[in-house]
Design an enzyme around this catalytic site. Structure first.
Site, PDB file in Angstrom:
ATOM      1  N   ASP A 199       0.847  -1.204   0.000  1.00 24.03           N
ATOM      2  CA  ASP A 199       0.000   0.000   0.000  1.00 24.03           C
ATOM      3  C   ASP A 199       0.876   1.246   0.000  1.00 24.03           C
ATOM      4  O   ASP A 199       1.636   1.477   0.945  1.00 24.03           O
ATOM      5  CB  ASP A 199      -0.904  -0.030   1.248  1.00 24.03           C
ATOM      6  CG  ASP A 199      -2.011   1.004   1.176  1.00 24.03           C
ATOM      7  OD1 ASP A 199      -1.819   2.056   0.527  1.00 24.03           O
ATOM      8  OD2 ASP A 199      -3.072   0.776   1.789  1.00 24.03           O
ATOM      9  N   HIS A 242     -12.440  -0.772   1.963  1.00 28.16           N
ATOM     10  CA  HIS A 242     -11.441  -0.391   2.972  1.00 28.16           C
ATOM     11  C   HIS A 242     -11.989  -0.698   4.361  1.00 28.16           C
ATOM     12  O   HIS A 242     -13.189  -0.595   4.612  1.00 28.16           O
ATOM     13  CB  HIS A 242     -11.110   1.095   2.823  1.00 28.16           C
ATOM     14  CG  HIS A 242     -10.185   1.601   3.880  1.00 28.16           C
ATOM     15  ND1 HIS A 242     -10.629   2.255   5.007  1.00 28.16           N
ATOM     16  CD2 HIS A 242      -8.839   1.518   3.997  1.00 28.16           C
ATOM     17  CE1 HIS A 242      -9.584   2.579   5.758  1.00 28.16           C
ATOM     18  NE2 HIS A 242      -8.491   2.138   5.175  1.00 28.16           N
ATOM     19  N   GLU A 275     -10.095   4.175  -1.650  1.00 28.32           N
ATOM     20  CA  GLU A 275     -10.568   4.355  -0.274  1.00 28.32           C
ATOM     21  C   GLU A 275     -10.763   5.832   0.057  1.00 28.32           C
ATOM     22  O   GLU A 275     -11.473   6.157   1.007  1.00 28.32           O
ATOM     23  CB  GLU A 275      -9.614   3.686   0.732  1.00 28.32           C
ATOM     24  CG  GLU A 275      -8.295   4.395   0.915  1.00 28.32           C
ATOM     25  CD  GLU A 275      -7.339   3.625   1.824  1.00 28.32           C
ATOM     26  OE1 GLU A 275      -6.925   2.526   1.442  1.00 28.32           O
ATOM     27  OE2 GLU A 275      -7.022   4.136   2.917  1.00 28.32           O
ATOM     28  N   GLU A 328      -1.389  -0.833  -3.962  1.00 31.28           N
ATOM     29  CA  GLU A 328      -2.591  -0.070  -3.587  1.00 31.28           C
ATOM     30  C   GLU A 328      -2.317   1.431  -3.570  1.00 31.28           C
ATOM     31  O   GLU A 328      -1.268   1.871  -3.100  1.00 31.28           O
ATOM     32  CB  GLU A 328      -3.026  -0.541  -2.191  1.00 31.28           C
ATOM     33  CG  GLU A 328      -4.268   0.144  -1.661  1.00 31.28           C
ATOM     34  CD  GLU A 328      -4.868  -0.637  -0.508  1.00 31.28           C
ATOM     35  OE1 GLU A 328      -4.832  -1.882  -0.531  1.00 31.28           O
ATOM     36  OE2 GLU A 328      -5.361   0.008   0.446  1.00 31.28           O
TER      37      GLU A 328
HETATM   38 MG   LIG Z   1      -5.126   1.517   1.828  1.00 28.55          MG
END
Ligand SMILES: [Mg+2]
Length: 398
Positions: free
Chosen positions: A221, A325, A275, A247
């Protein structure tokens, strides 16, 4: 059944935890500036050695029939908007008319289509779904047509764990031992950190792959803090460790950048994100641009259960996946158990945030052997654990 009152209450309690709870933090877009980059993981400092003061705000929507819906935790700035902007719209209205109430809130908060006002609206919508489930005496996934399956694999998000390779290796093996078959890690480095930063991220992922073996998925991420060339270069260099997805490589305002990354990602690595995007309209813009393979709006941020159902329909039409998320596992579990496994194959479980976000819940939803079962509590299962509550303060703004 009419809405009688909307309350926001701040609850306090105490968590015992040896040592530092947060060992590390994620990279942030603002870390391009050195004095921000130097900041540490200070989300939750101990109030005394080995002891943390827990503070969470929940919104409660009360009705004239005695049924109450609850959502949270929410932030203070959301509570302010709930009490000053949204509550006057709700009191006296039909508590079950969630589509009507969503549309009223959306049309009233015209500057609130994204960001904190949408977070406030989302929490209210989740409280109304909790209320609705309690009224009918069933979990929300049953109201939505679930369950679609007996269990959903959770993936462990290792935000807050040390990124030292020895420590990460040890934690990754622990997570596999707990039954997780997928995990996500959050490197601290991005384009401004040069070659040394690249090496640190590659060393981290190499250590994780070594620790978990070939059959466990590893995700990375970047929390909106990379850019297109950096992401493509890192994906090439990480390819030998077979990450499942990268991500949020860039901010969600850049659908064309996402689309370029999605088109050029090597070796079947996927790109995920969303998200920090909101509502059917925001997510639709990303989907129409071909921005991502996996969309991750948050049920508590993107518009609530009501809106996530619409976003899920869009995702199914675009034949992409929706893996929400993980702010609220109870909300996400109820939503996900009403969606097919092809659309929503995984559930995010932020290991450390769930200690905090579910601290005051009497029926927290935690994975067992890496799997989450269909929730059985009515509504979204938001009963608070009275034994955890040491103090309560009703918020009021004038
Ligand atoms: Mg994330």
């Amino acid at each position: 059944m009419k809405i009688a009152a909307v309350r926001c209450v701040e609850y306090t309690g105490t968590m015992d935890h040896p040592g530092a709870f947060w060992e590390e933090r994620l990279i942030r877009p603002v870390d391009v500036y050195p004095h921000f980059a130097a900041q540490g993981p200070e989300y939750l400092p101990p109030s005394a050695p080995g002891s943390y003061r827990m503070t969470s705000i929940f919104v409660h929507i009360e009705t004239d029939e005695g049924v109450t819906g609850t959502a949270g935790p929410i932030r203070g700035d959301q509570a302010y908007l709930v009490l000053t902007q949204i509550a006057p719209l709700l009191v006296g209205q039909d508590a079950l008319a969630t589509e009507y109430l969503w549309d009223v809130m959306y049309r009233y908060l015209v500057h609130g289509r994204k960001g904190v006002p949408m977070l406030a609206l989302s929490a209210v919508d989740c409280a109304l779904w909790d209320l609705r489930g309690r009224h009918f005496g069933v979990p929300v996934h049953v109201l939505l047509g679930g369950p679609t399956r007996d269990s959903i694999p959770a993936y462990a998000s290792a935000l807050g764990y040390s990124l030292e390779t020895d420590s990460a290796r040890e934690r990754a093996a622990e997570l596999v031992g707990q039954g997780f078959t997928a995990m996500k890690w959050f490197p601290r480095h991005g384009p401004v950190d040069g070659k040394a930063g690249e090496r640190a991220t590659i060393a981290l992922v190499a250590a994780l792959r070594e620790a978990v073996g070939a059959d466990v998925d590893i995700m990375v991420d970047a929390w909106m803090s990379w850019d297109v060339p950096y992401t493509l270069r890192m994906a090439q260099r990480l390819a030998e460790y077979a990450p499942r997805w990268i991500e949020e490589p860039v901010l969600p305002d850049k659908p064309a950048a996402y689309a370029e990354i999605a088109r050029r990602m090597p070796n079947g690595i996927e790109v995920s994100g969303g998200e920090h995007e909101y509502t059917r309209w925001g997510l639709h813009q990303l989907m129409a641009a071909g921005a991502m393979h996996i969309y991750q709006p948050d049920t508590y941020w993107a518009g609530g259960i009501s809106e996530m159902v619409k976003i899920a329909t869009l995702a199914s039409a675009y034949d992409v996946r929706l893996i929400p998320h993980g702010h609220s596992v109870p909300a996400n579990a109820n939503l996900s158990f009403a969606l097919p496994p092809t659309l929503t194959p995984l559930l995010e479980y932020l290991v450390k945030w769930n200690v905090i976000n579910q601290w005051f819940l009497e029926h927290p939803v935690h994975p067992v052997d890496g799997q989450v079962s269909p929730p059985t509590q009515p509504g979204l299962g938001m009963d608070l654990d009275q034994d955890k509550i040491e103090g309560r303060r009703e918020l009021a703004f004038t």
